[in-house]
Structure formats: C-alpha cells, structure tokens
Scaffold this motif. Structure first.
Motif, short mmCIF file in Angstrom:
data_model
loop_
_atom_site.label_atom_id
_atom_site.label_comp_id
_atom_site.label_asym_id
_atom_site.label_seq_id
_atom_site.Cartn_x
_atom_site.Cartn_y
_atom_site.Cartn_z
N HIS A 6 40.30 35.01 37.56
CA HIS A 6 40.84 36.37 37.53
C HIS A 6 42.31 36.32 37.14
N HIS A 7 42.71 37.30 36.37
CA HIS A 7 44.10 37.40 35.94
C HIS A 7 44.87 38.28 36.92
N PHE A 8 46.19 38.12 36.90
CA PHE A 8 47.06 38.84 37.82
C PHE A 8 46.83 40.35 37.73
N ASP A 20 49.58 47.58 34.58
CA ASP A 20 50.35 47.22 33.39
C ASP A 20 51.54 46.37 33.82
N ASP A 21 52.12 45.65 32.89
CA ASP A 21 53.19 44.70 33.20
C ASP A 21 54.37 45.37 33.91
N ALA A 22 54.80 46.53 33.44
CA ALA A 22 55.95 47.21 34.04
C ALA A 22 55.65 47.63 35.49
N SER A 23 54.44 48.11 35.74
CA SER A 23 54.08 48.53 37.10
C SER A 23 53.98 47.34 38.05
N ILE A 24 53.45 46.24 37.56
CA ILE A 24 53.36 45.03 38.39
C ILE A 24 54.76 44.54 38.75
N LYS A 25 55.63 44.50 37.75
CA LYS A 25 57.02 44.05 37.98
C LYS A 25 57.70 44.98 38.99
N ASP A 26 57.52 46.28 38.83
CA ASP A 26 58.12 47.25 39.74
C ASP A 26 57.59 47.07 41.16
N ASP A 63 36.74 33.72 44.90
CA ASP A 63 37.24 33.52 43.55
C ASP A 63 38.55 34.27 43.30
N TRP A 64 38.92 35.19 44.17
CA TRP A 64 40.20 35.90 44.06
C TRP A 64 41.35 35.13 44.73
N ALA A 65 41.05 34.09 45.49
CA ALA A 65 42.07 33.42 46.31
C ALA A 65 43.25 32.91 45.49
N GLU A 66 43.00 32.32 44.35
CA GLU A 66 44.09 31.75 43.55
C GLU A 66 45.07 32.83 43.09
N VAL A 67 44.56 33.95 42.62
CA VAL A 67 45.45 35.00 42.14
C VAL A 67 46.11 35.73 43.31
N VAL A 68 45.46 35.80 44.47
CA VAL A 68 46.09 36.36 45.67
C VAL A 68 47.24 35.44 46.09
N SER A 74 54.78 35.46 44.52
CA SER A 74 55.65 36.39 43.80
C SER A 74 56.40 37.31 44.77
N LEU A 75 55.77 37.69 45.85
CA LEU A 75 56.41 38.59 46.82
C LEU A 75 57.34 37.86 47.77
N ARG A 76 57.37 36.56 47.72
CA ARG A 76 58.25 35.79 48.60
C ARG A 76 59.52 35.34 47.89
N LYS A 77 59.58 35.50 46.60
CA LYS A 77 60.78 35.14 45.85
C LYS A 77 61.86 36.16 46.14
N LYS A 78 63.07 35.67 46.21
CA LYS A 78 64.20 36.57 46.49
C LYS A 78 64.89 37.01 45.23
#
Length: 78
Positions: A6-8, A20-26, A63-68, A74-78
């Motif tokens: 599965h993709h991000f 979409d990329d912008a929404s994910i980044k936001d 099968d979702w575990a890797e992308v989770v 990503s949410l732990r980066k400062k």
C-alpha cells in the motif's frame, strides 16, 4: 502469498482523509510532532474508527502495518 503493498496516499484514503500530496503534507505539519509516549492510535485527532484501524493494522501486522509505521514516523519528526 505476498501481502499487498500500500502507498502512503492509499492509507489516507483508507482513513477517509484527503490523499493528495498537499493535503498529506498539511496533515503531518498540523499534527506533528506526536508526544514520544503516545501511541499513534491514541492521538486525539483520530476518529474512533480511524484509531481502531491504525491499532488493528499494527497489532495484527496486517498488510497496512508498513505504511502505518511510515505515518507514525512522519508524525514524530520535529
């Protein structure tokens, strides 16, 4: 049998979020960083069903575990 890959963006779609990329980044910018002691599924911004999906994906090594895991990192980066 191999697990599907599965993709991000697909994870965001699965969670009912804009993918979409912008929404994910936001989304990541708005919610990062998570407290180190908080598990991803415990974050206050998830709905009950989103939290359950995330918890189950990791608990069952689905099968979702890797992308989770990718989302968690990503949410732990400062």
């Amino acid at each position: 049998m191999e697990k599907p890959v599965h993709h991000f963006a697909e994870l965001f779609e699965q969670l009912g979020l804009p993918a979409d990329d912008a929404s994910i980044k936001d989304f990541i910018e708005r919610h990062a960083p998570l407290q180190e002691t908080m598990q991803l599924h415990e974050a206050p911004f998830w709905s009950e069903s989103q939290a359950a999906f995330i918890h189950d994906a990791l608990e069952e090594d689905a099968d979702w575990a890797e992308v989770v895991d990718h989302l968690d990192a990503s949410l732990r980066k400062k």
